[in-house]
Design an enzyme around this catalytic site. Sequence first.
Site, PDB file in Angstrom:
ATOM      1  N   LYS A   3     -11.506   1.043  -2.608  1.00  5.78           N
ATOM      2  CA  LYS A   3     -10.420   1.575  -3.482  1.00  5.78           C
ATOM      3  C   LYS A   3     -10.713   1.528  -4.799  1.00  5.78           C
ATOM      4  CE  LYS A   3      -6.913   0.495   0.157  1.00  5.78           C
ATOM      5  NZ  LYS A   3      -8.152   0.817   1.377  1.00  5.78           N
TER       6      LYS A   3
ATOM      7  N   SER B  64       0.776  -1.356  -0.030  1.00  6.72           N
ATOM      8  CA  SER B  64       0.128  -0.003   0.073  1.00  6.72           C
ATOM      9  C   SER B  64       0.730   1.220   0.035  1.00  6.72           C
ATOM     10  CB  SER B  64      -0.983  -0.073   1.148  1.00  6.72           C
ATOM     11  OG  SER B  64      -0.287  -0.166   2.563  1.00  6.72           O
TER      12      SER B  64
ATOM     13  N   HIS C 183      -5.081  -3.501  -3.005  1.00  8.76           N
ATOM     14  CA  HIS C 183      -4.739  -2.225  -4.105  1.00  8.76           C
ATOM     15  C   HIS C 183      -4.523  -3.044  -5.383  1.00  8.76           C
ATOM     16  CE1 HIS C 183      -4.097   0.946  -1.231  1.00  8.76           C
ATOM     17  NE2 HIS C 183      -3.935  -0.228  -0.262  1.00  8.76           N
TER      18      HIS C 183
HETATM   19  C1  LIG Z   1      -3.333  -3.479   1.978  1.00  6.13           C
HETATM   20  C2  LIG Z   1      -4.502  -2.959   2.996  1.00  6.13           C
HETATM   21  N1  LIG Z   1      -5.178  -4.020   3.480  1.00  6.13           N
HETATM   22  C3  LIG Z   1      -6.365  -3.428   4.219  1.00  6.13           C
HETATM   23  C4  LIG Z   1      -7.049  -2.298   4.210  1.00  6.13           C
HETATM   24  C5  LIG Z   1      -8.143  -1.800   5.108  1.00  6.13           C
HETATM   25  O1  LIG Z   1      -9.247  -1.735   4.149  1.00  6.13           O
HETATM   26  P1  LIG Z   1     -10.399  -0.650   4.716  1.00  6.13           P
HETATM   27  O2  LIG Z   1     -10.069   0.523   4.218  1.00  6.13           O
HETATM   28  O3  LIG Z   1     -11.453  -1.331   3.861  1.00  6.13           O
HETATM   29  O4  LIG Z   1     -10.497  -0.986   5.975  1.00  6.13           O
HETATM   30  C6  LIG Z   1      -6.124  -1.378   3.447  1.00  6.13           C
HETATM   31  C7  LIG Z   1      -6.510   0.027   3.553  1.00  6.13           C
HETATM   32  O5  LIG Z   1      -7.023   0.967   4.034  1.00  6.13           O
HETATM   33  C8  LIG Z   1      -4.901  -1.652   2.844  1.00  6.13           C
HETATM   34  O6  LIG Z   1      -4.122  -0.863   2.301  1.00  6.13           O
END
Ligand SMILES: Cc1ncc(COP(=O)(O)O)c(C=O)c1O
Length: 406
Positions: free
Chosen positions: A244, A184, A212
């Site tokens: 996203k 990320s 992502h």
């Molecule tokens: C790699 C990754 N996993 C999980 C999440 C968590 O997802 P959410 O925003 O839907 O809670 C994110 C970002 O927020 C992320 O970048």
Amino acid sequence: MPVPAPRLSERLHAAGRQRITDGLWRSPPRVDYLDATHALVGGRRLTVFCHNDYLGLAHAPELATARLAAAARWGSGSTASAMVCGYSRAHAELEAALAEWTGRDRALLFATGYMANVGVLQTLLRGGDVCLQDKLNHASLLDGARLSGAMLKRYPHGDAEAAARQLALHPDVPALLATDGVFSMDGDIAPLADLSRLATSRRALLLVDDAHGLGVLGPAGAGTAAAAGLDQVQVPLLMGTLGKAVGTAGAFVAGPQELIEDLAQFARSHIYSTAPPPALAETTLAAVQLARTDHGRREHLDALIRHFRQAAAQLSLPLMPSQTPIQPLLVGDAGLACRISAQLAEAGFLVTAIRPPTVPAGQARLRVTLSAAHSMDQLDRLLDALERLFHQSPDSTLADGSATMP
Ligand SMILES: Cc1ncc(COP(=O)(O)O)c(C=O)c1O
């Protein structure tokens, strides 16, 4: 009677003061208006280059219309957790579409990606098990492993051989291997084929967090695993987020029927939480259909990524090795990253500085992200601003700290 000292709140407050001293206290920029590429922040209209709306769907007019119709049909909320009465036909149809898109038997919805990762890891792992994770995995994967009580081992970033060596130290222990598909904060892609071979040879369960990659990579945007040609035997647990590239909110875990059914029975963050609103599920279904079929968005995004990398390399900007819409510029010092971000805001761009603890100390960066909603012209204007800021002398405004965040 003396009032007992509020030791926990004092400790937290001391940590906060330390954060201020270290220059790492964070405040969210408050957005007063948002469209596909602009935000109004502190009275200034800024072109946004830091969100995760990679396909530009969050403001697609078709989806706004779908949301209105869905809200008229279903109302605003789901009213209960899935097992009570919060699970609707809209949720079922969305789960089926997500499973089909990613080439998995079954998908299970969660309210957020954070809850999906925590729920899955807490359900599968116990004390005595081993959970092997990439050093740069998302916080929710690390937190899930910690909450489970399993041994958490972190291997150097992207290094499948190091992962193999660490797994070999725990030969008879049930193991789970977890990795981001696209990292990320760095934007690079995990060596999924190698990790899958390793997991198979050790009978470890492989979980890929494709927050992502979904919508961006692979045929029809099916994600990082699909791009690497890996099916649900090779990647049994695939997590994807919907906030996203899909442009709405929520998340899912997909995989073999039996495994996902079992998770639905035991994942506490799924069971003990209000289901996402059915109107959101119905809107997301429309968004998934767009994400799968509107290849023009991915093509334009690819063109933006190529153009940014080529131009940034010519300008000697501190690019990182990423081929995805996440194109961080590594600055190093957290204070300097904040000053560049503030100067970018002066120039009309919102690019938030990412600082520790989100990234390791000394690796603060500007996390530039690209979206299919951006025009080439907007990107060129960002590049012009970056050139001016990165190539002015260190004694000028960047270094004097006078600029403030929007
Ligand atoms: C790699 C990754 N996993 C999980 C999440 C968590 O997802 P959410 O925003 O839907 O809670 C994110 C970002 O927020 C992320 O970048």
